[in-house]
Motif scaffolding. Structure first.
Motif, PDB file in Angstrom:
ATOM      1  N   UNK A  10     -77.756-104.897 -67.274  1.00 26.39           N
ATOM      2  CA  UNK A  10     -77.043-105.833 -68.146  1.00 26.39           C
ATOM      3  C   UNK A  10     -76.218-105.080 -69.194  1.00 26.39           C
ATOM      4  N   UNK A  11     -75.287-105.838 -69.843  1.00 27.51           N
ATOM      5  CA  UNK A  11     -74.491-105.249 -70.918  1.00 27.51           C
ATOM      6  C   UNK A  11     -75.388-104.750 -72.048  1.00 27.51           C
ATOM      7  N   UNK A  12     -76.429-105.521 -72.339  1.00 22.33           N
ATOM      8  CA  UNK A  12     -77.352-105.164 -73.419  1.00 22.33           C
ATOM      9  C   UNK A  12     -78.034-103.829 -73.142  1.00 22.33           C
ATOM     10  N   UNK A  13     -78.451-103.643 -71.898  1.00 20.87           N
ATOM     11  CA  UNK A  13     -79.141-102.406 -71.514  1.00 20.87           C
ATOM     12  C   UNK A  13     -78.192-101.205 -71.551  1.00 20.87           C
ATOM     13  N   UNK A  14     -76.947-101.437 -71.102  1.00 24.08           N
ATOM     14  CA  UNK A  14     -75.956-100.356 -71.162  1.00 24.08           C
ATOM     15  C   UNK A  14     -75.667 -99.964 -72.610  1.00 24.08           C
ATOM     16  N   UNK A  15     -75.516-100.977 -73.464  1.00 23.79           N
ATOM     17  CA  UNK A  15     -75.274-100.712 -74.884  1.00 23.79           C
ATOM     18  C   UNK A  15     -76.445 -99.972 -75.512  1.00 23.79           C
ATOM     19  N   UNK A  16     -77.655-100.329 -75.105  1.00 29.23           N
ATOM     20  CA  UNK A  16     -78.851 -99.652 -75.619  1.00 29.23           C
ATOM     21  C   UNK A  16     -78.832 -98.173 -75.253  1.00 29.23           C
ATOM     22  N   UNK A  17     -78.425 -97.859 -74.034  1.00 26.54           N
ATOM     23  CA  UNK A  17     -78.382 -96.465 -73.577  1.00 26.54           C
ATOM     24  C   UNK A  17     -77.350 -95.670 -74.383  1.00 26.54           C
ATOM     25  N   UNK A  18     -76.154 -96.233 -74.544  1.00 26.95           N
ATOM     26  CA  UNK A  18     -75.099 -95.539 -75.293  1.00 26.95           C
ATOM     27  C   UNK A  18     -75.501 -95.300 -76.743  1.00 26.95           C
ATOM     28  N   UNK A  19     -76.038 -96.346 -77.371  1.00 28.62           N
ATOM     29  CA  UNK A  19     -76.444 -96.201 -78.776  1.00 28.62           C
ATOM     30  C   UNK A  19     -77.610 -95.226 -78.920  1.00 28.62           C
ATOM     31  N   UNK A  20     -78.514 -95.214 -77.947  1.00 29.15           N
ATOM     32  CA  UNK A  20     -79.631 -94.263 -77.964  1.00 29.15           C
ATOM     33  C   UNK A  20     -79.112 -92.833 -77.897  1.00 29.15           C
ATOM     34  N   UNK A  21     -78.122 -92.609 -77.051  1.00 24.67           N
ATOM     35  CA  UNK A  21     -77.550 -91.261 -76.904  1.00 24.67           C
ATOM     36  C   UNK A  21     -76.955 -90.788 -78.229  1.00 24.67           C
ATOM     37  N   UNK A  68     -67.516 -96.638 -77.370  1.00 21.91           N
ATOM     38  CA  UNK A  68     -68.228 -97.368 -76.318  1.00 21.91           C
ATOM     39  C   UNK A  68     -67.246 -97.928 -75.287  1.00 21.91           C
ATOM     40  N   UNK A  69     -67.679 -98.034 -74.035  1.00 22.21           N
ATOM     41  CA  UNK A  69     -66.838 -98.682 -73.019  1.00 22.21           C
ATOM     42  C   UNK A  69     -66.505-100.116 -73.419  1.00 22.21           C
ATOM     43  N   UNK A  70     -65.358-100.603 -72.990  1.00 22.62           N
ATOM     44  CA  UNK A  70     -64.884-101.919 -73.394  1.00 22.62           C
ATOM     45  C   UNK A  70     -65.873-103.027 -73.050  1.00 22.62           C
ATOM     46  N   UNK A  71     -66.576-102.872 -71.933  1.00 21.19           N
ATOM     47  CA  UNK A  71     -67.489-103.921 -71.467  1.00 21.19           C
ATOM     48  C   UNK A  71     -68.674-104.141 -72.411  1.00 21.19           C
ATOM     49  N   UNK A  72     -69.055-103.116 -73.180  1.00 23.04           N
ATOM     50  CA  UNK A  72     -70.216-103.246 -74.084  1.00 23.04           C
ATOM     51  C   UNK A  72     -69.817-103.048 -75.552  1.00 23.04           C
ATOM     52  N   UNK A  73     -68.504-103.052 -75.810  1.00 21.99           N
ATOM     53  CA  UNK A  73     -68.008-102.738 -77.157  1.00 21.99           C
ATOM     54  C   UNK A  73     -68.496-103.753 -78.191  1.00 21.99           C
ATOM     55  N   UNK A  74     -68.349-105.039 -77.884  1.00 19.23           N
ATOM     56  CA  UNK A  74     -68.734-106.082 -78.844  1.00 19.23           C
ATOM     57  C   UNK A  74     -70.232-106.052 -79.127  1.00 19.23           C
ATOM     58  N   UNK A  75     -71.028-105.818 -78.099  1.00 21.46           N
ATOM     59  CA  UNK A  75     -72.488-105.750 -78.268  1.00 21.46           C
ATOM     60  C   UNK A  75     -72.866-104.577 -79.166  1.00 21.46           C
ATOM     61  N   UNK A  76     -72.228-103.435 -78.946  1.00 19.39           N
ATOM     62  CA  UNK A  76     -72.528-102.239 -79.744  1.00 19.39           C
ATOM     63  C   UNK A  76     -72.052-102.385 -81.176  1.00 19.39           C
ATOM     64  N   UNK A  77     -70.871-102.992 -81.357  1.00 16.03           N
ATOM     65  CA  UNK A  77     -70.350-103.197 -82.722  1.00 16.03           C
ATOM     66  C   UNK A  77     -71.258-104.132 -83.508  1.00 16.03           C
ATOM     67  N   UNK A  78     -71.788-105.149 -82.846  1.00 16.66           N
ATOM     68  CA  UNK A  78     -72.714-106.071 -83.509  1.00 16.66           C
ATOM     69  C   UNK A  78     -73.949-105.328 -84.012  1.00 16.66           C
ATOM     70  N   UNK A  79     -74.462-104.416 -83.200  1.00 14.25           N
ATOM     71  CA  UNK A  79     -75.618-103.603 -83.607  1.00 14.25           C
ATOM     72  C   UNK A  79     -75.270-102.698 -84.774  1.00 14.25           C
ATOM     73  N   UNK A  80     -74.118-102.021 -84.701  1.00 17.56           N
ATOM     74  CA  UNK A  80     -73.714-101.092 -85.757  1.00 17.56           C
ATOM     75  C   UNK A  80     -73.469-101.816 -87.081  1.00 17.56           C
ATOM     76  N   UNK A  81     -72.879-103.010 -87.021  1.00 21.27           N
ATOM     77  CA  UNK A  81     -72.653-103.792 -88.237  1.00 21.27           C
ATOM     78  C   UNK A  81     -73.970-104.175 -88.892  1.00 21.27           C
ATOM     79  N   UNK A  82     -74.910-104.631 -88.081  1.00 21.78           N
ATOM     80  CA  UNK A  82     -76.223-105.023 -88.596  1.00 21.78           C
ATOM     81  C   UNK A  82     -76.949-103.818 -89.190  1.00 21.78           C
ATOM     82  N   UNK A  83     -76.854-102.677 -88.505  1.00 22.95           N
ATOM     83  CA  UNK A  83     -77.495-101.446 -88.993  1.00 22.95           C
ATOM     84  C   UNK A  83     -76.863-100.999 -90.316  1.00 22.95           C
ATOM     85  N   UNK A  84     -75.543-101.073 -90.388  1.00 26.12           N
ATOM     86  CA  UNK A  84     -74.813-100.684 -91.603  1.00 26.12           C
ATOM     87  C   UNK A  84     -75.229-101.545 -92.794  1.00 26.12           C
TER      88      UNK A  84
END
Length: 336
Positions: free
Chosen positions: A2-13, A176-192
């Motif tokens: 899923x997009x969520x899982x891909x975003x999790x991998x990228x953010x983990x890296x 982040x790849x375009x397909x998971x960009x919004x999901x990753x940005x949402x995480x980064x905003x919340x973390x910030x």
């Protein structure tokens, strides 16, 4: 996947890459961490100047940086040398208290058992306190060069980081790849938002407690007010555990001033901490808060891993883990 899982991998890296810097150089990692914290404070001040004083953005950032670094210069040139100068006298003072065992006078005869337990505890504590202070003094000359380098790069990164921080936030999605960009940005905003709230609330709580302790100790005529208030502010950067380390020397100093002054001092310090905690909860309202047990465990673990910096960044790391769990792990567990 899923997009969520891909975003999790990228953010983990990216998170692993960031924390792996500590394995290469703890000093570089510390500079990056503290620079980010100072940038958060600069951002807070600049927004205040822009909103209430209608300053242009770049000018507001410049004024904020100047205020912070003038405060830093005052700390390094005037406050810290004075505090260090009090330390040697404080060691002699502590030795005198332990040798005379002045705390015995605080207990009536009917509390002999309590007095005996307190005496045994303090006698056991004495070598640890003296050793801690002596080790800190011994390390001071060795830290001179490192502190200079630390401050130089801290100032440099803070200046450039403050002016380009908004630009970095806008371009962070390109990591982040375009397909998971919004999901990753949402995480980064919340973390910030969560990390910024924690840094701001902790900083102002520490200043409030430190300044309050200095004023109260001077009013009461308690010795070593500058050293103790500086220590009170410093230990407030370590949640929960820091308060314990703060109160031990405060009690010892209070003993020499008499039972009445000691009780007044402790009561007012408890009120100050309660007020600071209420402020902390207000600022962190709606943000990720860590369970006290998890905080203590985090301080223990990350203190062991990162050394001196560990207890200070333990809660931010815990917040990062909690936000990561909320965005990526929890949704996966909740899938039917």
């Amino acid at each position: 996947m899923t997009k969520n899982q891909k975003a999790a991998i990228f953010n983990s890296i990216y998170l692993i890459i960031f924390f792996s810097i500590a394995a290469l150089s703890m000093q570089v990692f510390s500079i990056l961490v503290f620079s980010l914290g100072v940038i958060f404070v600069v951002e807070l001040f600049s927004k205040f100047f822009m909103k209430f004083l209608k300053m242009p953005k770049k000018f507001a950032i410049l004024i904020s940086i100047l205020i912070i670094f003038i405060s830093l210069i005052f700390l390094l040139v005037f406050l810290i040398p004075t505090v260090i100068g009090e330390v040697s006298n404080f060691i002699n003072f502590l030795n005198g208290i332990f040798e005379k065992q002045e705390w015995r006078e605080l207990f009536p005869e009917k509390f002999d058992d309590i007095e005996k337990n307190v005496t045994e505890f303090l006698i056991t504590l004495r070598p640890k306190i003296i050793s801690f202070i002596n080790d800190a003094l011994i390390q001071m000359p060795n830290l001179g060069g490192k502190i200079g380098s630390f401050i130089f790069y801290l100032v440099l990164i803070t200046i450039y980081g403050s002016f380009y921080f908004d630009s970095f936030k806008l371009k962070a999605g390109n990591l982040f790849p375009k397909s998971i960009r919004n999901t990753s940005i949402s995480f980064l905003k919340d973390l910030y938002v969560n990390l910024k709230s924690f840094v701001i609330s902790t900083l102002f709580a520490a200043l409030f407690v430190g300044i309050g302790a200095f004023i109260i100790m001077n009013i009461l005529g308690v010795k070593y007010s500058l050293l103790m208030s500086f220590w009170a502010a410093l230990t407030n950067f370590i949640p929960i555990v820091g308060v314990i380390f703060e109160f031990i020397p405060l009690i010892l100093v209070g003993i020499s001033s008499g039972l009445t002054k000691m009780l007044i001092l402790l009561l007012i310090m408890i009120i100050l901490h309660t007020s600071a905690f209420i402020f902390f909860l207000y600022v962190m309202k709606g943000s990720a808060r860590i369970n006290p047990v998890a905080v203590i465990i985090s301080i223990l673990i990350f203190g062991y891993i990162f050394g001196f910096v560990g207890p200070i960044i333990a809660v931010p790391i815990g917040i990062s883990i909690k936000v990561f769990w909320k965005h990526f792990v929890s949704p996966t567990f909740e899938r039917s």
